[in-house]
Design a protein around this motif. Sequence first.
Motif, mmCIF file in Angstrom:
data_model
loop_
_atom_site.group_PDB
_atom_site.id
_atom_site.type_symbol
_atom_site.label_atom_id
_atom_site.label_comp_id
_atom_site.label_asym_id
_atom_site.label_seq_id
_atom_site.Cartn_x
_atom_site.Cartn_y
_atom_site.Cartn_z
ATOM 1 N N ALA A 96 0.766 -1.094 -0.107
ATOM 2 C CA ALA A 96 0.051 -0.145 -0.061
ATOM 3 C C ALA A 96 0.949 1.421 0.086
ATOM 4 C CB ALA A 96 -0.802 -0.134 1.066
ATOM 5 N N HIS A 111 -0.943 -0.098 4.742
ATOM 6 C CA HIS A 111 -1.557 -1.431 5.443
ATOM 7 C C HIS A 111 -0.720 -1.708 6.577
ATOM 8 C CE1 HIS A 111 1.019 -4.360 3.294
ATOM 9 N NE2 HIS A 111 0.966 -5.111 4.607
ATOM 10 N N GLU A 114 -3.150 -7.764 7.138
ATOM 11 C CA GLU A 114 -3.040 -8.462 5.793
ATOM 12 C C GLU A 114 -4.260 -9.540 6.053
ATOM 13 O OE1 GLU A 114 0.602 -9.697 4.270
ATOM 14 O OE2 GLU A 114 1.418 -7.958 4.594
ATOM 15 N N LEU A 303 -4.664 -4.917 4.195
ATOM 16 C CA LEU A 303 -4.492 -5.034 2.722
ATOM 17 C C LEU A 303 -5.483 -6.156 2.182
ATOM 18 C CD1 LEU A 303 -2.222 -4.382 0.442
ATOM 19 C CD2 LEU A 303 -1.123 -6.322 1.511
#
Length: 374
Positions: A96, A111, A114, A303
């Motif tokens: 990101a 981010h 995840e 993310l």
Amino acid sequence: DVVGVDGQEWSHDPFSGDIVDGMVWVRGTLDMKGALAMMIWAVLDLANSGTIPPGDIVLAVFSDEEIGWKNVGADFVVHHHPEVFAGVRYAIGEGAGFRLTLQGKNLYFVHVDEKFECEVTATVRGTGGHAAMDIRGQTTAKLARLLTSLEAKPLPTHISSPSQKMMVAALSEALGVPVEEIEQDFSERLAPPNKHPIVLDRYHSFFRAISRNTATPTIIKASEAKNVAPDTIAVHLDARIVPGQQPDDFLAELRTIVGPDVELTISQNKIEDYGEPDLAMISEFTEALRAHDPGAGCIPCLLPAWTDGYLLRTLGIQPYGFIPMVLPADMDYFGLMHAVDERVPVESVKFGAAVLRNVLTRNAKRKHVDLSTV
């Protein structure tokens, strides 16, 4: 490493590195050779500047993330050479850092957690045989229903993990919009195919992906002969699961979409939970950005994909996806990853390198360094 280009018709040679119209056209510019170029420039420029950073900086470049990371690349280093990261608290990597302009405000999404990647196989069975026969109840018809269901029926919204709640709170503060309206965008107005969110503008695909589990068909295995109707078809689903959810939770959701006639198997039984992300570096990123983009803000987020930086969490290191990029308004950051005509503006690479250089030297002291002895 990068993914391949089979089946894609590029406007320019995908491995030439051509610069056309101010952009570098090459596989991996966004994921993630462009990011690597920024990092290397920032570290080299720092080393040549005589500036002493406030702490140690480790430049770690891992391989094989795209083709199976088990016991190679980051996985190998983390499990066999953790001493490389002794004393490291934070990591900056891919994923990101891109800028979205929402309601006239430049916001960079960073981010801090995840989604977890699982491999799911969906199997349908039916009547097979000689393809010259008029066969009813064919497996291919069941396959069509499976794929149509996955396209038409999104999985339910989950705004429950710490990173998602942090993102909603940060968006609410940055945009001056109540949390309830942000959450309503995620749960209702982002639903495909043609709903229009009020707060979150046009970035439907990204925001949908970070607010629910996803299952995307990528590989279909059926008959190996053109004149044989298969009795079994297996569909590989790339599954991405929201933090806090477990594989069994995901399969239960998926079964409500695909129905009881589809057999589902999953590669993992349990997903490790590493707790609440550490946001300590977000303020540093924000200040570094504002030197180049006054008034910019940072939004911590989840993310939708997975990176090998996640493995660093097993060592107590907080990874951040922060590769600052300013892209043209009509460029889809995630839409171009792994896709045809992946490209990045040259100026965007320069911008990102300058911001990362700023991050590395915040609170630093200037001191002459004789590089011949380093």
